[in-house]
Design a protein around this motif. Sequence first.
Motif, PDB file in Angstrom:
ATOM      1  N   GLY A   1     -19.386  26.555  -0.820  1.00  0.00           N
ATOM      2  CA  GLY A   1     -20.327  25.455  -0.903  1.00  0.00           C
ATOM      3  C   GLY A   1     -20.235  24.494   0.272  1.00  0.00           C
ATOM      4  O   GLY A   1     -21.204  23.803   0.600  1.00  0.00           O
ATOM      5  N   GLN A   2     -19.058  24.432   0.918  1.00  0.00           N
ATOM      6  CA  GLN A   2     -18.906  23.610   2.127  1.00  0.00           C
ATOM      7  C   GLN A   2     -18.692  24.530   3.316  1.00  0.00           C
ATOM      8  O   GLN A   2     -18.401  24.092   4.415  1.00  0.00           O
ATOM      9  CB  GLN A   2     -17.655  22.718   1.995  1.00  0.00           C
ATOM     10  CG  GLN A   2     -17.547  22.005   0.670  1.00  0.00           C
ATOM     11  CD  GLN A   2     -16.102  21.776   0.259  1.00  0.00           C
ATOM     12  OE1 GLN A   2     -15.202  22.520   0.633  1.00  0.00           O
ATOM     13  NE2 GLN A   2     -15.888  20.733  -0.532  1.00  0.00           N
ATOM     14  N   MET A   3     -18.874  25.810   3.106  1.00  0.00           N
ATOM     15  CA  MET A   3     -18.249  26.777   3.991  1.00  0.00           C
ATOM     16  C   MET A   3     -19.119  27.218   5.154  1.00  0.00           C
ATOM     17  O   MET A   3     -20.280  26.863   5.288  1.00  0.00           O
ATOM     18  CB  MET A   3     -17.870  28.015   3.188  1.00  0.00           C
ATOM     19  CG  MET A   3     -19.047  28.731   2.601  1.00  0.00           C
ATOM     20  SD  MET A   3     -18.515  29.917   1.402  1.00  0.00           S
ATOM     21  CE  MET A   3     -19.845  31.084   1.514  1.00  0.00           C
ATOM     22  N   GLY A   4     -18.483  28.004   5.956  1.00  0.00           N
ATOM     23  CA  GLY A   4     -19.110  28.693   7.051  1.00  0.00           C
ATOM     24  C   GLY A   4     -18.079  29.644   7.597  1.00  0.00           C
ATOM     25  O   GLY A   4     -16.897  29.573   7.251  1.00  0.00           O
ATOM     26  N   VAL A   5     -18.502  30.545   8.442  1.00  0.00           N
ATOM     27  CA  VAL A   5     -17.568  31.433   9.115  1.00  0.00           C
ATOM     28  C   VAL A   5     -16.746  30.576  10.069  1.00  0.00           C
ATOM     29  O   VAL A   5     -17.293  29.801  10.855  1.00  0.00           O
ATOM     30  CB  VAL A   5     -18.321  32.548   9.859  1.00  0.00           C
ATOM     31  CG1 VAL A   5     -17.348  33.482  10.552  1.00  0.00           C
ATOM     32  CG2 VAL A   5     -19.213  33.316   8.890  1.00  0.00           C
TER      33      VAL A   5
ATOM     34  N   ILE B 188      -8.156  25.012   7.098  1.00  0.00           N
ATOM     35  CA  ILE B 188      -8.181  26.242   6.309  1.00  0.00           C
ATOM     36  C   ILE B 188      -9.622  26.469   5.876  1.00  0.00           C
ATOM     37  O   ILE B 188     -10.228  25.612   5.225  1.00  0.00           O
ATOM     38  CB  ILE B 188      -7.253  26.160   5.089  1.00  0.00           C
ATOM     39  CG1 ILE B 188      -5.800  25.956   5.538  1.00  0.00           C
ATOM     40  CG2 ILE B 188      -7.376  27.429   4.240  1.00  0.00           C
ATOM     41  CD1 ILE B 188      -4.811  25.765   4.398  1.00  0.00           C
ATOM     42  N   VAL B 189     -10.156  27.607   6.267  1.00  0.00           N
ATOM     43  CA  VAL B 189     -11.559  27.930   5.996  1.00  0.00           C
ATOM     44  C   VAL B 189     -11.618  29.213   5.163  1.00  0.00           C
ATOM     45  O   VAL B 189     -11.145  30.264   5.603  1.00  0.00           O
ATOM     46  CB  VAL B 189     -12.349  28.128   7.310  1.00  0.00           C
ATOM     47  CG1 VAL B 189     -13.821  28.385   6.999  1.00  0.00           C
ATOM     48  CG2 VAL B 189     -12.194  26.909   8.225  1.00  0.00           C
ATOM     49  N   LEU B 190     -12.181  29.124   3.982  1.00  0.00           N
ATOM     50  CA  LEU B 190     -12.351  30.307   3.137  1.00  0.00           C
ATOM     51  C   LEU B 190     -13.665  30.967   3.537  1.00  0.00           C
ATOM     52  O   LEU B 190     -14.746  30.437   3.263  1.00  0.00           O
ATOM     53  CB  LEU B 190     -12.358  29.911   1.659  1.00  0.00           C
ATOM     54  CG  LEU B 190     -11.172  29.043   1.188  1.00  0.00           C
ATOM     55  CD1 LEU B 190     -11.222  28.862  -0.326  1.00  0.00           C
ATOM     56  CD2 LEU B 190      -9.846  29.642   1.612  1.00  0.00           C
ATOM     57  N   ASP B 191     -13.582  32.114   4.195  1.00  0.00           N
ATOM     58  CA  ASP B 191     -14.808  32.710   4.734  1.00  0.00           C
ATOM     59  C   ASP B 191     -14.865  34.235   4.689  1.00  0.00           C
ATOM     60  O   ASP B 191     -15.950  34.817   4.645  1.00  0.00           O
ATOM     61  CB  ASP B 191     -15.027  32.247   6.183  1.00  0.00           C
ATOM     62  CG  ASP B 191     -13.951  32.725   7.151  1.00  0.00           C
ATOM     63  OD1 ASP B 191     -12.949  33.309   6.702  1.00  0.00           O
ATOM     64  OD2 ASP B 191     -14.108  32.509   8.376  1.00  0.00           O
TER      65      ASP B 191
END
Length: 417
Positions: free
Chosen positions: A98-102, A62-65
């Motif tokens: 903060g750990q994210m990316g597309v 799960i990626v919040l982007d």
Amino acid sequence: MGMTMTQKILAKHAGLTSVEAGQLIEAKLDLVLGNDITAPVAITEFDKAGLTQVFDKDKIAIVLDHSVPCKDIKSAQLCAQARDFAKRFDITHFYDVGQMGVEHALIPEKGLAAPGEAIIGADSHTCTYGALGAFSMGSTDMAAGMATGLAWFKVPSAIKVTLTGKFAPYVSGKDVVLHLIGRIGVDGALYKSLEFAGEGVAELTMDDRFTIANMAIEAGAKNGIFPVDDLTREYLQGRVDRPWEAVEPDADAVYDQEVVIDLSTLRPTVALPHLPSNTRTVDEVAGMPIQQVVIGSCTNGRLKDLQESAAILKGRKVAKGVRCIVLPATQQIMMDAMAQGLIQIFIEAGCAVSTPTCGPCLGGHMGVLSNGERAVSTTNRNFVGRMGPTDSEIILASPAVAAASAVAGCIADPAKL
């Protein structure tokens, strides 16, 4: 009858020796993916169905982007729902602010996609991972996939795209895929696999391949897929620590058609509103005025894209009256761009540099257009109202054309700056 790359992967994951186009199968999944917009929809259905466990916490991402950092109360609530689910089931691959990316840049970067794997994602551009020789496609079945680790598929037929020749200066993977979509149309590969082959594949960087596979859906394809070569293996080294198996098409694999593209004949290409298939070479539309440039997204926010853009912007300024927004696709890409001095080049040129996010690509935030405005964008869609009001316009282009246009204040050929 021989099988294509896609058909081989699906057959293996369905536990079958062979499959054929049109066949309905149930296949095991190696990864199920969602983001801050789609995962909450799946989570709601998961809970409504009374499901109490996931099939494998290590095979869900799960990626919040899309709308992060959160732009409003609703987006904050959706992210909170995704965080709660990830905590409830101890989801290993959960990426927050903060750990994210597309997502479609982050998943390969983190080694979560590998050759021969079967992946579904609740986002249409999940087809990106075909650049690594995986079968990956967008799917609305995320809730069922998270619970069972299975999904049903109608086995697609295929179009073979044979690449020959070498790139001319300022031509890249974005020009290849826009040219292809312009030739076959936005429904030219409907429910088919786009399977790339030929000596020209070796001319493509991994970033080029990610760009091309990413936009397979814009031709209606279920997926796009590349053969695994030494460049693929080099990319995977140090990222993927589990066994994987590359597939090759059978010599007698059946294709609906073959499209041959000589890379040496391509010119920088753009797609005018309001379809990715409405393509022109840059020479045909040079001089068209613009108000905004967007460099980034899951299509063209990788390091090579930033390097190409910075090479053009270095020592130059964004034209008066034009806004240029640069969005590195992941935190790692941003750090690499900082280490190489690219961020300083962008800022000195007058660009706004954003934290990694989908941002304006889907009209979410960080660069929404106003009435009647026109943007040149390295994103993947230019549908009506995609980045703002219905009378705004998006012109799809490569990073090189986007950067040149930012300097010129209109659509421009980077070779003529």
